[in-house]
Design an enzyme around this catalytic site. Structure first.
Site, PDB file in Angstrom:
ATOM      1  CG  HIS A 209      -7.067  -3.679   2.426  1.00 20.14           C
ATOM      2  ND1 HIS A 209      -6.361  -4.788   2.083  1.00 20.14           N
ATOM      3  CD2 HIS A 209      -7.424  -3.845   3.720  1.00 20.14           C
ATOM      4  CE1 HIS A 209      -6.287  -5.600   3.124  1.00 20.14           C
ATOM      5  NE2 HIS A 209      -6.931  -5.044   4.132  1.00 20.14           N
TER       6      HIS A 209
ATOM      7  CG  HIS B 103      -1.928  -1.077   1.277  1.00 20.33           C
ATOM      8  ND1 HIS B 103      -2.567  -1.491   2.420  1.00 20.33           N
ATOM      9  CD2 HIS B 103      -2.428  -1.850   0.288  1.00 20.33           C
ATOM     10  CE1 HIS B 103      -3.413  -2.470   2.130  1.00 20.33           C
ATOM     11  NE2 HIS B 103      -3.344  -2.705   0.842  1.00 20.33           N
TER      12      HIS B 103
HETATM   13  C1  LIG Z   1      -0.143  -7.394  -4.338  1.00 19.06           C
HETATM   14  C2  LIG Z   1      -1.097  -6.271  -3.984  1.00 19.06           C
HETATM   15  C3  LIG Z   1      -2.216  -6.549  -3.228  1.00 19.06           C
HETATM   16  C4  LIG Z   1      -3.102  -5.521  -2.897  1.00 19.06           C
HETATM   17  N1  LIG Z   1      -4.294  -5.837  -2.295  1.00 19.06           N
HETATM   18  C5  LIG Z   1      -5.231  -4.870  -2.142  1.00 19.06           C
HETATM   19  C6  LIG Z   1      -6.534  -5.186  -1.676  1.00 19.06           C
HETATM   20  O1  LIG Z   1      -6.892  -6.353  -1.463  1.00 19.06           O
HETATM   21  N2  LIG Z   1      -7.418  -4.164  -1.502  1.00 19.06           N
HETATM   22  C7  LIG Z   1      -7.085  -2.859  -1.756  1.00 19.06           C
HETATM   23  O2  LIG Z   1      -7.916  -1.972  -1.527  1.00 19.06           O
HETATM   24  N3  LIG Z   1      -5.860  -2.538  -2.235  1.00 19.06           N
HETATM   25  C8  LIG Z   1      -4.948  -3.510  -2.456  1.00 19.06           C
HETATM   26  N4  LIG Z   1      -3.734  -3.192  -3.001  1.00 19.06           N
HETATM   27  C9  LIG Z   1      -3.423  -1.773  -3.251  1.00 19.06           C
HETATM   28  C10 LIG Z   1      -4.097  -1.200  -4.499  1.00 19.06           C
HETATM   29  O3  LIG Z   1      -4.059  -2.093  -5.564  1.00 19.06           O
HETATM   30  C11 LIG Z   1      -3.396   0.124  -4.812  1.00 19.06           C
HETATM   31  O4  LIG Z   1      -3.682   1.020  -3.751  1.00 19.06           O
HETATM   32  C12 LIG Z   1      -3.843   0.784  -6.110  1.00 19.06           C
HETATM   33  O5  LIG Z   1      -3.712  -0.071  -7.202  1.00 19.06           O
HETATM   34  C13 LIG Z   1      -3.004   2.039  -6.336  1.00 19.06           C
HETATM   35  O6  LIG Z   1      -3.410   2.672  -7.524  1.00 19.06           O
HETATM   36  P1  LIG Z   1      -2.415   3.588  -8.337  1.00 19.06           P
HETATM   37  O7  LIG Z   1      -3.169   4.150  -9.464  1.00 19.06           O
HETATM   38  O8  LIG Z   1      -1.730   4.493  -7.401  1.00 19.06           O
HETATM   39  O9  LIG Z   1      -1.262   2.610  -8.882  1.00 19.06           O
HETATM   40  P2  LIG Z   1      -1.358   1.318  -9.774  1.00 19.06           P
HETATM   41  O10 LIG Z   1      -2.716   0.724  -9.717  1.00 19.06           O
HETATM   42  O11 LIG Z   1      -0.224   0.441  -9.377  1.00 19.06           O
HETATM   43  O12 LIG Z   1      -1.134   1.850 -11.259  1.00 19.06           O
HETATM   44  C14 LIG Z   1       0.066   2.375 -11.746  1.00 19.06           C
HETATM   45  C15 LIG Z   1       0.110   2.090 -13.242  1.00 19.06           C
HETATM   46  O13 LIG Z   1       1.110   2.880 -13.866  1.00 19.06           O
HETATM   47  C16 LIG Z   1       1.815   2.091 -14.804  1.00 19.06           C
HETATM   48  N5  LIG Z   1       3.132   2.712 -15.005  1.00 19.06           N
HETATM   49  C17 LIG Z   1       4.146   2.778 -14.107  1.00 19.06           C
HETATM   50  N6  LIG Z   1       5.168   3.469 -14.634  1.00 19.06           N
HETATM   51  C18 LIG Z   1       4.783   3.850 -15.870  1.00 19.06           C
HETATM   52  C19 LIG Z   1       5.409   4.598 -16.894  1.00 19.06           C
HETATM   53  N7  LIG Z   1       6.643   5.106 -16.735  1.00 19.06           N
HETATM   54  N8  LIG Z   1       4.732   4.790 -18.056  1.00 19.06           N
HETATM   55  C20 LIG Z   1       3.485   4.294 -18.217  1.00 19.06           C
HETATM   56  N9  LIG Z   1       2.852   3.569 -17.281  1.00 19.06           N
HETATM   57  C21 LIG Z   1       3.497   3.361 -16.111  1.00 19.06           C
HETATM   58  C22 LIG Z   1       1.848   0.729 -14.147  1.00 19.06           C
HETATM   59  O14 LIG Z   1       2.142  -0.294 -15.066  1.00 19.06           O
HETATM   60  C23 LIG Z   1       0.440   0.640 -13.569  1.00 19.06           C
HETATM   61  O15 LIG Z   1      -0.462   0.151 -14.517  1.00 19.06           O
HETATM   62  C24 LIG Z   1      -2.821  -4.190  -3.320  1.00 19.06           C
HETATM   63  C25 LIG Z   1      -1.691  -3.916  -4.090  1.00 19.06           C
HETATM   64  C26 LIG Z   1      -0.833  -4.948  -4.442  1.00 19.06           C
HETATM   65  C27 LIG Z   1       0.357  -4.622  -5.296  1.00 19.06           C
END
Ligand SMILES: Cc1cc2nc3c(=O)[nH]c(=O)nc-3n(C[C@H](O)[C@H](O)[C@H](O)COP(=O)(O)OP(=O)(O)OC[C@H]3O[C@@H](n4cnc5c(N)ncnc54)[C@H](O)[C@@H]3O)c2cc1C
Length: 588
Positions: A584, A541
């Site tokens: 989460h 997280h």
């Molecule tokens: C293993 C795991 C289990 C989890 N379990 C839960 C759960 O059960 N419940 C819950 O609420 N949350 C959970 N989470 C947390 C939740 O998934 C995250 O809080 C959420 O996905 C964050 O969203 P975000 O948009 O910040 O990042 P992300 O969803 O990670 O998205 C970032 C995106 O940017 C892309 N990216 C990165 N760098 C570049 C670049 N230079 N150019 C183009 N694209 C790029 C990546 O490929 C990715 O697609 C979990 C996370 C993980 C990893």
């Protein structure tokens, strides 16, 4: 209409009103919402693949098989951790459309009122619980589980508490292992209330959590499936996969604010660019968003100058204030052979695996569509006789913070201390898992297990994510600074003792044969501490590396998520929350 993604020659050198970097939870949500307005064009650039209809993503238990596979998982690594004897921890993160919602546990939780209101207290007018929850509800498409599940799991759901028209399918597990409800009952005997409405701003207690799963197809509903897939036919929405953004292209300017004119990205080894007529939005997640800003010349001069990067905006907060929930899979017990419970261990029996595969193919609930659901959020005051002692010790530490501690961090700690002292604000999470975990003693064939995962829910240690090279393909140095504050470990020790005690209470007691991990060799606080450190892991997280805070308090974005010193760059992902929430994080 068949889903269509863009090809590189259709977007390269073209102009879009909004260019979004990263197709994860933040990026997919935003691309969908912005493109509702047909007068604007939106381009979503995602580094990973599309994974449309991919069984490893769709199958709720498929995530286990994605970890460590580069097409799905970035597999980031921390730098060696000082307080963990130099150990390196792997940080799984989703790569591809959907981002980490493709590989997460799908648990859907809402943050507490007090902790979201804290964002407003930290200098962000309008960022409070009531305004956030309106949007969380807007995301939800909640559907009730079948009646037999409601009865077996003793659920008391008020469907009115959830949103019903949103893009994200949400339901409670349609399959009951019996393990989670048994553990919850044991905790009730110990005085932990069974909470029936954790979605209403107070999540302290033991409860069952819903998950982002489509109840009709029993498949994962990622942010991509919910927000983008149904809208790929929009003429103004363009999505390019395997497009790794290396930097934001800025107009020449001698002074702030600087203006983004486009984005550079790498596709199949070649470098391309696109133009942005209105804004560039960085949604690459807490670990990659700061990297993109830094490579573009937005960050701390002390980080950028030694690498020869021309500083366009001196913004020392970029890549700092990194916060993490720490987890530890540390307790496992073997169930009695005749305990009427089901666990994922049973899938190692080929005949049972075949049976549950058939269930899944017929869209019938079974072990393969299992959703993690048994959670409990507990305050130190409820689980430990040492609560007062620990709080007093910590209060003393905070009163004597090193003189260099920034005013922004001092203010965050003050809020966190209020939460710690509040007996109805939880301090840790204990998740019940119907499966074997642990490494001291091994699982025996044919046996079934219950295990407890412990996690901190406030982050007392602060870390950084900074580039160490101008090569965009080289990951930043990720330093969570694990266990920099004693409190993280103090809390986990008490959580461990409480979790271990669960098996002494009915109805769990009658179903448990014996403790397996860690076993009787670990009993003193000192031994428990070492055991937790040995098994310490991320809880995935990681947040706050581009915090929404006043600039003088280490802020990177203002309350409209605009990057300070720029006229048209925003950040929209988990990196902007200034103080991590206890639950989460995908729903935030
Ligand atoms: C293993 C795991 C289990 C989890 N379990 C839960 C759960 O059960 N419940 C819950 O609420 N949350 C959970 N989470 C947390 C939740 O998934 C995250 O809080 C959420 O996905 C964050 O969203 P975000 O948009 O910040 O990042 P992300 O969803 O990670 O998205 C970032 C995106 O940017 C892309 N990216 C990165 N760098 C570049 C670049 N230079 N150019 C183009 N694209 C790029 C990546 O490929 C990715 O697609 C979990 C996370 C993980 C990893």
């Amino acid at each position: 209409m068949a889903p269509t993604l863009s090809k590189v020659n259709e977007v390269s050198d073209k102009t879009f009103d909004y260019v979004i970097i990263g197709g994860g939870v933040g990026g997919c949500t935003l691309a969908s919402r912005l493109s509702e307005n047909s007068d604007v064009t939106v381009l979503l650039l995602e580094a990973g693949k599309a994974h449309i209809g991919d069984p490893l993503v769709d199958l709720p238990t498929g995530f286990f098989r994605q970890y460590g596979v580069p097409d799905y998982d970035w597999g980031f690594q921390t730098i060696p951790q000082k307080k963990l004897d130099g150990k390196v921890i792997t940080w799984n993160r989703g790569k591809g459309l959907g981002g980490s919602s493709n590989i997460n546990y799908m648990v859907w939780t809402r943050p507490g009122r007090v902790e979201v209101d804290a964002w407003e207290r930290l200098g962000n007018p309008g960022w409070n619980y009531d305004s956030l929850i309106k949007y969380v509800k807007k995301a939800e498409n909640f559907q009730m589980p079948p009646n037999d599940i409601i009865e077996r799991e003793l659920l008391a759901i008020d469907p009115e508490g959830f949103g019903k028209d949103g893009p994200l399918s949400l339901t409670y597990s349609h399959f009951s292992t019996g393990v989670e409800v048994t553990a919850r009952k044991a905790m009730e005997v110990r005085g932990i209330p069974h909470l029936t409405d954790p979605e209403n701003g107070n999540y302290s207690g033991a409860w069952s959590a819903p998950a982002t799963v489509n109840p009709l197809t029993l498949t994962r509903c990622s942010a991509f499936v919910g927000y983008i897939l149904p809208n790929l036919g929009r003429k103004n929405l363009f999505v390019l996969t395997e497009a790794y953004s290396s930097r934001i292209l800025l107009e020449d300017s001698k002074s702030e604010p600087v203006t983004a004119k486009g984005v550079e990205f790498i596709h199949e080894g070649k470098t391309y660019s696109v133009k942005a007529a209105k804004e560039v939005i960085v949604s690459a997640g807490s670990l990659k968003s700061p990297q993109i800003l830094e490579l573009s010349g937005i960050g701390d001069t002390n980080v950028l100058c030694p690498l020869g990067i021309n500083v366009k905006v001196d913004l020392p907060g970029v890549g700092t204030n990194l916060q993490e929930h720490i987890s530890s899979f540390t307790f496992t017990a073997e169930l009695e052979d005749d305990a009427p419970l089901m666990t994922l261990d049973m899938l190692s029996d080929p005949a049972l695996l075949q049976k549950h595969t058939e269930y899944y193919e017929q869209k019938l609930p079974g072990l393969l569509s299992y959703q993690a659901s048994g959670t409990s959020y507990l305050s130190l005051q409820y689980i430990s006789e040492k609560a007062d002692e620990i709080i007093a010790k910590h209060e003393k530490t905070l009163a004597a913070l090193p003189s260099g501690t920034s005013p922004g961090i001092r203010e965050q700690f003050k809020i966190q201390l209020d939460h710690l002292k509040h007996k109805d604000m939880p301090d840790c999470e204990i998740i019940t898992n119907p499966v074997f975990t642990g490494s001291i003693n091994k699982a025996e064939p044919g046996k079934r297990y219950i295990s407890f995962l412990l996690a901190t829910i406030a982050a007392w240690s602060r870390g950084t994510a900074h580039i160490t090279s101008t090569d965009p393909l080289r990951n930043s140095a990720f330093d969570p600074n694990y266990l920099d504050h004693d409190l993280d470990l103090d809390i986990l020790i008490e959580a461990f003792k409480f979790a271990r005690g669960n098996i002494d209470y009915e109805p769990l007691k009658s179903y448990v044969f014996k403790e397996v991990n860690p076993g009787s060799t670990i009993s003193t606080d000192e031994e428990i501490k070492d055991h937790i450190k040995e098994n310490l892991n991320t809880f995935w997280h990681t947040s706050s590396t581009c915090s929404m805070l006043p600039r003088e308090h280490g802020g990177v974005v203002d309350p409209s998520l605009k990057v300070y010193g720029t006229s048209n760059i925003r950040v929209c992902d988990l990196s902007v929350i200034p103080l991590i929430v206890g639950v989460h994080t995908q729903g935030v």
